[in-house]
Write a protein that holds these residues in place. Sequence first.
Motif, PDB file in Angstrom:
ATOM      1  N   ASP A  81     104.796 -31.380 -51.659  1.00 33.99           N
ATOM      2  CA  ASP A  81     103.771 -32.049 -52.471  1.00 33.99           C
ATOM      3  C   ASP A  81     102.474 -31.249 -52.537  1.00 33.99           C
ATOM      4  O   ASP A  81     101.635 -31.472 -53.407  1.00 33.99           O
ATOM      5  N   LEU A  82     102.300 -30.325 -51.599  1.00 37.10           N
ATOM      6  CA  LEU A  82     101.067 -29.526 -51.550  1.00 37.10           C
ATOM      7  C   LEU A  82     101.113 -28.301 -52.464  1.00 37.10           C
ATOM      8  O   LEU A  82     100.126 -27.587 -52.586  1.00 37.10           O
ATOM      9  N   ALA A  83     102.260 -28.069 -53.097  1.00 35.59           N
ATOM     10  CA  ALA A  83     102.377 -26.934 -54.022  1.00 35.59           C
ATOM     11  C   ALA A  83     101.328 -27.084 -55.125  1.00 35.59           C
ATOM     12  O   ALA A  83     101.172 -28.146 -55.710  1.00 35.59           O
ATOM     13  N   GLY A  84     100.586 -26.041 -55.361  1.00 35.81           N
ATOM     14  CA  GLY A  84      99.567 -26.047 -56.409  1.00 35.81           C
ATOM     15  C   GLY A  84      98.231 -26.621 -55.984  1.00 35.81           C
ATOM     16  O   GLY A  84      97.267 -26.562 -56.751  1.00 35.81           O
ATOM     17  N   GLU A  85      98.154 -27.174 -54.787  1.00 31.03           N
ATOM     18  CA  GLU A  85      96.886 -27.744 -54.312  1.00 31.03           C
ATOM     19  C   GLU A  85      95.995 -26.651 -53.718  1.00 31.03           C
ATOM     20  O   GLU A  85      96.483 -25.749 -53.041  1.00 31.03           O
ATOM     21  N   ARG A  86      94.722 -26.760 -53.966  1.00 26.72           N
ATOM     22  CA  ARG A  86      93.769 -25.868 -53.300  1.00 26.72           C
ATOM     23  C   ARG A  86      93.551 -26.408 -51.900  1.00 26.72           C
ATOM     24  O   ARG A  86      93.267 -27.592 -51.709  1.00 26.72           O
ATOM     25  N   LEU A  87      93.698 -25.555 -50.912  1.00 23.97           N
ATOM     26  CA  LEU A  87      93.585 -25.985 -49.524  1.00 23.97           C
ATOM     27  C   LEU A  87      92.224 -25.666 -48.949  1.00 23.97           C
ATOM     28  O   LEU A  87      91.578 -24.682 -49.326  1.00 23.97           O
ATOM     29  N   VAL A  88      91.799 -26.502 -48.034  1.00 23.71           N
ATOM     30  CA  VAL A  88      90.603 -26.263 -47.232  1.00 23.71           C
ATOM     31  C   VAL A  88      91.122 -25.850 -45.863  1.00 23.71           C
ATOM     32  O   VAL A  88      91.784 -26.638 -45.181  1.00 23.71           O
ATOM     33  N   LEU A  89      90.857 -24.606 -45.473  1.00 14.37           N
ATOM     34  CA  LEU A  89      91.441 -24.048 -44.258  1.00 14.37           C
ATOM     35  C   LEU A  89      90.380 -23.511 -43.315  1.00 14.37           C
ATOM     36  O   LEU A  89      89.280 -23.129 -43.729  1.00 14.37           O
ATOM     37  N   ALA A  90      90.754 -23.430 -42.051  1.00 13.03           N
ATOM     38  CA  ALA A  90      89.902 -22.783 -41.050  1.00 13.03           C
ATOM     39  C   ALA A  90      89.776 -21.302 -41.404  1.00 13.03           C
ATOM     40  O   ALA A  90      90.619 -20.755 -42.125  1.00 13.03           O
ATOM     41  N   PRO A  91      88.746 -20.636 -40.914  1.00 11.80           N
ATOM     42  CA  PRO A  91      88.566 -19.207 -41.204  1.00 11.80           C
ATOM     43  C   PRO A  91      89.732 -18.358 -40.694  1.00 11.80           C
ATOM     44  O   PRO A  91      90.446 -18.737 -39.764  1.00 11.80           O
ATOM     45  N   GLN A  92      89.910 -17.197 -41.300  1.00  7.94           N
ATOM     46  CA  GLN A  92      90.933 -16.239 -40.874  1.00  7.94           C
ATOM     47  C   GLN A  92      90.772 -15.969 -39.384  1.00  7.94           C
ATOM     48  O   GLN A  92      89.670 -15.934 -38.860  1.00  7.94           O
ATOM     49  N   GLY A  93      91.895 -15.782 -38.713  1.00 10.44           N
ATOM     50  CA  GLY A  93      91.869 -15.464 -37.287  1.00 10.44           C
ATOM     51  C   GLY A  93      92.021 -16.679 -36.389  1.00 10.44           C
ATOM     52  O   GLY A  93      92.300 -16.527 -35.200  1.00 10.44           O
ATOM     53  N   GLN A  94      91.848 -17.881 -36.910  1.00 11.52           N
ATOM     54  CA  GLN A  94      92.026 -19.081 -36.100  1.00 11.52           C
ATOM     55  C   GLN A  94      93.497 -19.498 -36.149  1.00 11.52           C
ATOM     56  O   GLN A  94      94.158 -19.385 -37.185  1.00 11.52           O
ATOM     57  N   SER A  95      94.005 -19.981 -35.026  1.00 11.82           N
ATOM     58  CA  SER A  95      95.433 -20.293 -34.933  1.00 11.82           C
ATOM     59  C   SER A  95      95.852 -21.372 -35.927  1.00 11.82           C
ATOM     60  O   SER A  95      96.946 -21.306 -36.491  1.00 11.82           O
ATOM     61  N   HIS A  96      94.987 -22.337 -36.182  1.00  7.10           N
ATOM     62  CA  HIS A  96      95.325 -23.398 -37.141  1.00  7.10           C
ATOM     63  C   HIS A  96      95.524 -22.800 -38.544  1.00  7.10           C
ATOM     64  O   HIS A  96      96.451 -23.178 -39.254  1.00  7.10           O
ATOM     65  N   ARG A  97      94.689 -21.859 -38.912  1.00  9.11           N
ATOM     66  CA  ARG A  97      94.806 -21.190 -40.214  1.00  9.11           C
ATOM     67  C   ARG A  97      96.149 -20.467 -40.314  1.00  9.11           C
ATOM     68  O   ARG A  97      96.843 -20.558 -41.322  1.00  9.11           O
ATOM     69  N   SER A  98      96.521 -19.764 -39.258  1.00 11.15           N
ATOM     70  CA  SER A  98      97.787 -19.032 -39.262  1.00 11.15           C
ATOM     71  C   SER A  98      98.965 -19.993 -39.383  1.00 11.15           C
ATOM     72  O   SER A  98      99.898 -19.744 -40.149  1.00 11.15           O
TER      73      SER A  98
END
Length: 195
Positions: A81-98
């Motif tokens: 369902d998240l296909a095509g959605e713009r995501l709000v993510l943690a900065p690069q380098g954070q484990s959650h982002r990865s």
Amino acid sequence: MLGPSLRAFARDEPDATLCPLTRGGPDAAEAVREGAAHLAVGVVDLVPEDLVARDLLRSPLCAAMSAGHRLARRRRVRLADLAGERLVLAPQGQSHRSFVGRAVAGLPDAAAPPIEADGWPLMLHLAGLGLGVAIVNGVCHLPRGAVARPVPELGHVTYRLMWRRGASLPPAASRLRERLLALDARATTRGARAS
């Protein structure tokens, strides 16, 4: 999750100095290992051998969005369902982002580049404004206008209380540890709160 216990501790222990550090799980564990903190609470999958850890709470990973979002009426959100959605993510380098990046890597319809935000409150604020969808832990306090729905394919995270193995805690830290361990007796798997 910790707010009521910390508030009660500060009220009941006026002579104790509480100096919270806000760090991600691995950095919080490292602060305890280095002696910069007596206790840590965080999401740490691999607990260092020199620390003792007790599970406090298990929480699903959720998609947070504005209450008017097309997915907000659902009880659960599928990863697809998240296909095509713009995501709000943690900065690069954070484990959650990865982790989130790997989970959504195979989705079709790449959306605009993600919005980077450091910390749950900012991520949730931006999602609540309708700027994107954030993947957060189900225990996060949702701002007005935001909802969160579990994404079962992303699984759960476990918050753990950690302290140094064999270390003698100061009396106030020991009492705080016991207060936090009491959370374990009351904690059950928590789902996302609906708004």
